[in-house]
Motif scaffolding. Structure first.
Motif, PDB file in Angstrom:
ATOM      1  N   ILE A  15      42.070  53.561  34.199  1.00 11.05           N
ATOM      2  CA  ILE A  15      43.452  53.685  33.752  1.00 11.05           C
ATOM      3  C   ILE A  15      43.559  53.320  32.266  1.00 11.05           C
ATOM      4  CG2 ILE A  15      44.008  51.329  34.334  1.00 11.05           C
ATOM      5  CD1 ILE A  15      46.553  52.204  35.518  1.00 11.05           C
ATOM      6  N   LYS A  16      42.546  52.522  31.803  1.00 10.39           N
ATOM      7  CA  LYS A  16      42.594  52.053  30.414  1.00 10.39           C
ATOM      8  C   LYS A  16      41.990  53.067  29.454  1.00 10.39           C
ATOM      9  CE  LYS A  16      42.262  47.330  31.983  1.00 10.39           C
ATOM     10  NZ  LYS A  16      41.280  46.353  32.430  1.00 10.39           N
ATOM     11  N   SER A  75      44.415  33.600  34.647  1.00  8.41           N
ATOM     12  CA  SER A  75      45.067  34.923  34.638  1.00  8.41           C
ATOM     13  C   SER A  75      44.025  36.000  34.342  1.00  8.41           C
ATOM     14  CB  SER A  75      46.144  34.905  33.550  1.00  8.41           C
ATOM     15  OG  SER A  75      46.685  36.171  33.433  1.00  8.41           O
ATOM     16  N   GLY A  76      44.091  37.090  35.077  1.00 13.36           N
ATOM     17  CA  GLY A  76      43.158  38.219  34.873  1.00 13.36           C
ATOM     18  C   GLY A  76      41.819  38.019  35.540  1.00 13.36           C
ATOM     19  N   SER A  77      41.703  36.970  36.398  1.00 14.23           N
ATOM     20  CA  SER A  77      40.387  36.709  36.997  1.00 14.23           C
ATOM     21  C   SER A  77      40.146  37.551  38.255  1.00 14.23           C
ATOM     22  CB  SER A  77      40.256  35.220  37.333  1.00 14.23           C
ATOM     23  OG  SER A  77      41.325  34.820  38.166  1.00 14.23           O
ATOM     24  N   GLY A  78      41.186  38.151  38.825  1.00 13.25           N
ATOM     25  CA  GLY A  78      40.958  39.042  39.968  1.00 13.25           C
ATOM     26  C   GLY A  78      41.701  38.651  41.233  1.00 13.25           C
ATOM     27  N   LYS A  79      42.681  37.758  41.149  1.00 12.16           N
ATOM     28  CA  LYS A  79      43.395  37.296  42.354  1.00 12.16           C
ATOM     29  C   LYS A  79      44.194  38.447  42.974  1.00 12.16           C
ATOM     30  CE  LYS A  79      45.646  34.160  39.999  1.00 12.16           C
ATOM     31  NZ  LYS A  79      45.117  34.433  38.643  1.00 12.16           N
ATOM     32  N   THR A  80      44.980  39.123  42.113  1.00  6.21           N
ATOM     33  CA  THR A  80      45.793  40.231  42.643  1.00  6.21           C
ATOM     34  C   THR A  80      44.902  41.342  43.176  1.00  6.21           C
ATOM     35  OG1 THR A  80      47.569  39.685  41.152  1.00  6.21           O
ATOM     36  CG2 THR A  80      47.567  41.932  42.011  1.00  6.21           C
ATOM     37  N   THR A  81      43.797  41.575  42.479  1.00  2.22           N
ATOM     38  CA  THR A  81      42.871  42.614  42.926  1.00  2.22           C
ATOM     39  C   THR A  81      42.366  42.297  44.330  1.00  2.22           C
ATOM     40  OG1 THR A  81      42.219  42.878  40.634  1.00  2.22           O
ATOM     41  CG2 THR A  81      40.756  43.838  42.281  1.00  2.22           C
ATOM     42  N   GLN A 108      53.067  40.905  43.585  1.00  2.00           N
ATOM     43  CA  GLN A 108      53.506  40.198  42.378  1.00  2.00           C
ATOM     44  C   GLN A 108      54.796  40.809  41.809  1.00  2.00           C
ATOM     45  OE1 GLN A 108      50.405  40.129  39.466  1.00  2.00           O
ATOM     46  NE2 GLN A 108      50.830  38.009  38.944  1.00  2.00           N
TER      47      GLN A 108
HETATM   48  N1  LIG Z   1      45.071  49.201  38.054  1.00  2.00           N
HETATM   49  C1  LIG Z   1      44.132  48.645  37.284  1.00  2.00           C
HETATM   50  N2  LIG Z   1      43.240  49.421  36.639  1.00  2.00           N
HETATM   51  C2  LIG Z   1      42.277  48.885  35.861  1.00  2.00           C
HETATM   52  N3  LIG Z   1      42.115  47.571  35.688  1.00  2.00           N
HETATM   53  C3  LIG Z   1      42.961  46.730  36.296  1.00  2.00           C
HETATM   54  C4  LIG Z   1      44.021  47.214  37.122  1.00  2.00           C
HETATM   55  N4  LIG Z   1      44.698  46.155  37.604  1.00  2.00           N
HETATM   56  C5  LIG Z   1      44.100  45.058  37.113  1.00  2.00           C
HETATM   57  N5  LIG Z   1      43.057  45.391  36.316  1.00  2.00           N
HETATM   58  C6  LIG Z   1      42.130  44.486  35.629  1.00  2.00           C
HETATM   59  O1  LIG Z   1      41.471  43.704  36.611  1.00  2.00           O
HETATM   60  C7  LIG Z   1      41.337  42.368  36.187  1.00  2.00           C
HETATM   61  C8  LIG Z   1      41.907  41.432  37.257  1.00  2.00           C
HETATM   62  O2  LIG Z   1      43.297  41.668  37.348  1.00  2.00           O
HETATM   63  P1  LIG Z   1      44.204  40.928  38.417  1.00  2.00           P
HETATM   64  O3  LIG Z   1      45.570  41.519  38.346  1.00  2.00           O
HETATM   65  O4  LIG Z   1      43.505  40.955  39.712  1.00  2.00           O
HETATM   66  O5  LIG Z   1      44.214  39.451  37.831  1.00  2.00           O
HETATM   67  P2  LIG Z   1      45.004  38.178  38.353  1.00  2.00           P
HETATM   68  O6  LIG Z   1      43.984  37.104  38.551  1.00  2.00           O
HETATM   69  O7  LIG Z   1      45.878  38.490  39.500  1.00  2.00           O
HETATM   70  O8  LIG Z   1      45.894  37.828  37.069  1.00  2.00           O
HETATM   71  P3  LIG Z   1      47.350  37.135  37.005  1.00  2.00           P
HETATM   72  O9  LIG Z   1      47.185  35.714  37.414  1.00  2.00           O
HETATM   73  O10 LIG Z   1      47.691  37.240  35.546  1.00  2.00           O
HETATM   74  O11 LIG Z   1      48.264  37.916  37.874  1.00  2.00           O
HETATM   75  C9  LIG Z   1      42.024  42.255  34.843  1.00  2.00           C
HETATM   76  O12 LIG Z   1      41.041  42.282  33.834  1.00  2.00           O
HETATM   77  C10 LIG Z   1      42.883  43.494  34.767  1.00  2.00           C
HETATM   78  O13 LIG Z   1      42.949  43.935  33.437  1.00  2.00           O
END
Ligand SMILES: Nc1ncnc2c1ncn2[C@@H]1O[C@H](COP(=O)(O)OP(=O)(O)OP(=O)(O)O)[C@@H](O)[C@H]1O
Length: 724
Positions: free
Chosen positions: A58-59, A530-536, A576
């Motif tokens: 997506i980036k 933040s950005g470590s992968g929790k939401t993923t 989120q």
């Molecule tokens: N749809 C997507 N396409 C490509 N990369 C993504 C996508 N969503 C998240 N990322 C990348 O995956 C990585 C983990 O993102 P994620 O949202 O899981 O982090 P997080 O730990 O939930 O962060 P936060 O605490 O800020 O919500 C980040 O580097 C983000 O840029």
């Protein structure tokens, strides 16, 4: 040997053009450029085809990714840095890095300008001064290797398939056809009436015959009007039947597509693709049957013209043939300018929708005028693209009028000479002219419809992006008896086995071999930077994304065998950035369930610590909330979303920062309620107070690994935060 082969291939296609492939997803300009270069050498593909081989992030795509994909397409590549003056030394077509965030294809270099195909907007010429501002100095040459194959991999949806799958269409089409034939009969008979009046009535002053002919003509007129009305009515019926069935099935398909499909596309583009169905339906219903008859009638009219005008027929045939050839010759250009119009319209409406949705941010940042400027640019491009099509139409219609006008004059000249020479009568000549006009109109209509039909393939390709995308595997494939009864609300156990995940082939893994086991009824917290992968991880647990490798198991059954629909029935989830939908609070909590249980709604609202605030509102649970004009605060929305998740009586609850907008008291109340829920809970949170109520906390270490955090650490940091 190798160079010979290569030279042969290149010289063999020396007159071929680089196809224009416009990007669909926001970040796939690089892939579109590569597809264009491959198309230039004979490997025809569109974006769905290239996407199947390679999922772009997506980036966006880097030059390194393009080299890699080029290799997969059997293209040799060479990346190089060069000055503007050296552009003419490049092997064309080649890819240029543009504006630091875009790729375009360079197809021609002239003294003061270059020609590029921009996958966002189409082909255009750019002046040198402009190039020096946009070109970053990096280019990628690509040419076929020995293994390169010329083939057609374009994926499109066939209109005939669409029609075949529409029920009840055959009979209705036959009815229209029968009515149309009647209509044609009346149209053909009229000129015979004129001929008889002129040749028989006028010459012999036969009043009785005149009355008879006029009565017959009046009857024909009635027949014409009635059949025209019946046909219009029946066409409407077919049109609505087609559009209803097609739209419903395309919407069903759209809803089945995975989240990643939507993440990569502009909303305006999806809407525009949906709209392509309208064009297909319109063309099919208004023109298809008529044009079939036009073709049929043209043959009959040739016979009538020969009967009444003899060799005058040749003039009519030559001019119509000439017109058809010109029309066919310019089809390719017409198609590509029409495609540009569709893309610009989609871009303009995407920008428009985004501006309306983000109006708050625009206002607070005082960005309205800047945003307006960009929107106007999109609008101007759209209007210009539409103008190009309209200008083309206007030119073409002028050429048509000239051609058919000239042939009419010639026919009058030759025809009157034939009358004077006694070869034909005045009546026959008038009838011939009437048939000739009809012939020109019919052929014009027939050719137009054939072109419109070919243009349908363009709309077919656009619809194919949705219709042929791979849907999620949602079907319920139940495993061992009793293991996953969806009405079973006992807490579920969950296991994540060595899961790796990355968002695209050209991206680093976000999750690297995560393993995690959650027992039934356990409550675990997930923390990390933040950005470590929790939401993923949560998206994987909710079945919104599928692991690249590894497995997620619920009650020991892999998600892939259980089926996503069955799984999601058992999961309550707060994302989120979760949304409420237009409707009342009550409807939102019940997710628009028509047989909702009000007592359970209230209980859920109480657990989510929102009940008191709802009843204090003038309309209570009937208070309306909406996406844009929401009457709720951020924290209130979050609690309604939480109540909605609990309302489903899930056996597994997934919360992604579900209390991040709340004050301490509300957060405590919700924590206490969630703590008492007799189900399995996985809670992503940054706040220590929330993490402290869980049975154990797992923490992302920033390198894609999940490690268990000791309780003392959590408690210590809690103590620390209270001290602060
Ligand atoms: N749809 C997507 N396409 C490509 N990369 C993504 C996508 N969503 C998240 N990322 C990348 O995956 C990585 C983990 O993102 P994620 O949202 O899981 O982090 P997080 O730990 O939930 O962060 P936060 O605490 O800020 O919500 C980040 O580097 C983000 O840029």
């Amino acid at each position: 040997m190798f160079t010979d082969e290569l030279a042969k291939r290149i010289s063999g296609r020396v007159f071929s053009k680089t196809p224009v492939i416009l990007q669909t997803e926001a970040a796939e300009c690089g892939l579109a450029c590569l597809a264009m270069v491959a198309g230039r050498y004979g490997h025809e593909m569109d974006l769905p085809a290239i996407r199947r081989r390679f999922t772009a992030s997506i980036k966006g795509t880097t030059l390194k990714d393009l080299v890699q994909v080029g290799g997969q397409l059997r293209l040799a590549t060479r990346a190089l840095r060069l000055d503007l003056d050296d552009l003419d030394k490049l092997r064309l077509p080649c890819i240029l890095h543009w504006r630091h965030n875009h790729f375009v294809v360079l197809t021609r270099v002239q003294k003061n300008r270059i020609t590029i195909i921009d996958p966002a907007t189409g082909s255009r010429q750019v002046a040198r001064a402009e190039v020096s501002k946009q070109f970053t100095g990096v280019a990628l040459e690509a040419w076929p290797t020995e293994e390169f194959e010329e083939k057609n991999e374009r994926i499109r949806i066939r209109i005939t398939d669409l029609i075949r799958r529409t029920s009840g269409i055959g009979v209705a089409a036959l009815q229209v056809m029968a009515i149309s034939l009647l209509l044609e009969l009346a149209t053909i008979a009229m000129p015979i009436g004129f001929q008889l009046v002129l040749d028989e009535v006028v010459v012999a002053a036969d009043y009785d015959l005149l009355t008879l002919i006029v009565i017959a003509m009046a009857l024909m007129l009635v027949l014409q009007v009635v059949t025209a009305f019946a046909r219009a009515f029946q066409t409407m019926v077919i049109g609505s039947r087609l559009i209803l069935q097609w739209k419903v099935s395309l919407f069903d398909q759209l809803m089945r597509l995975p989240l990643s499909f939507f993440e990569k596309r502009h909303v305006g583009d999806v809407v525009s693709r949906f709209g392509s169905l309208d064009t297909v339906q319109r063309t099919l219903t208004t023109s298809a049957i008529q044009s079939f008859l036009d073709g049929l009638m043209s043959v009959f009219l040739i016979f009538m013209m020969w009967l009444y005008g003899g060799w005058l027929l040749i003039v009519a045939l030559v001019s119509t043939g000439f017109y058809t050839i010109i029309r066919a010759a310019i089809y390719g250009h017409y198609r590509s300018i029409s495609e540009e119009t569709i893309i610009h319209t989609a871009q303009e409406s995407s920008h428009f929708m985004e501006s309306v949705r983000g109006i708050g941010s625009l206002k607070v940042l005082n960005l309205e005028s800047r945003r307006r400027g960009t929107w106007i640019n999109h609008l101007v491009e759209r209007v210009n693209a539409e103008l190009r099509v309209q200008k083309f139409d206007a030119w073409f219609s002028a050429v048509g009028s000239l051609l058919f006008g000239a042939d009419r004059i010639l026919i009058i000249f030759l025809g009157v000479r034939a009358i004077l020479g006694g070869d034909i009568s005045v009546g026959m000549f008038v009838a011939f002219l009437a048939y000739k006009d009809q012939f020109a109109t019919r052929v014009n209509g027939f050719v137009n419809t054939i072109l419109q039909f070919r243009m349908l393939s363009l709309h077919g390709e656009r619809v194919a992006d949705i219709a042929l995308a791979d849907p999620e595997e949602t079907d319920r494939r139940l495993g061992p008896a009793g293991a996953h009864d969806t009405s079973d609300r006992r807490p579920s156990s969950l296991e994540v086995r060595n899961v790796h995940f990355r968002y695209a082939d050209n991206e680093a893994s976000v999750l690297k071999g995560i393993s995690l086991s959650v027992s039934a009824g356990e409550c675990i917290g997930i923390a990390g930077p933040s950005g470590s992968g929790k939401t993923t991880l949560l998206k994987l647990l909710a079945g919104l994304s599928l692991p690249t490798t590894g497995q997620v198991l619920i009650d020991g059954v892999p998600l892939s065998s259980l089926g996503l629909a069955a799984y999601r029935d058992r999961v309550g989830c707060v994302l989120q950035e979760d949304r409420l939908f237009a409707g009342s609070i009550f409807e939102n909590i019940t997710a628009f369930d028509s047989s909702a249980d009000p007592a359970w709604v209230e209980a859920c609202a109480q657990m989510a610590a929102i009940h008191n605030e709802i009843v204090a509102m003038p309309m209570g649970y009937e208070t309306l909330v909406g996406d844009m004009g929401s009457s709720l605060s951020g924290g209130q929305k979050q609690r309604v979303v939480l109540a909605r998740a609990i309302y489903r009586r899930p056996s597994l609850l997934l919360l992604d920062e579900a209390t991040s907008n709340l004050d301490h008291a509300n957060e405590q109340a919700i924590n206490a309620a969630v703590r008492c829920l007799p189900i399995t809970r996985i809670i992503i949170a940054h706040r220590e107070a929330t993490l402290a109520m869980t049975d154990r906390v797992l923490c992302f270490d920033g390198a894609g690994d999940l490690i268990e955090q000791s309780r003392s650490l959590t408690t210590n940091s809690m103590a620390q935060s209270s001290a602060d």
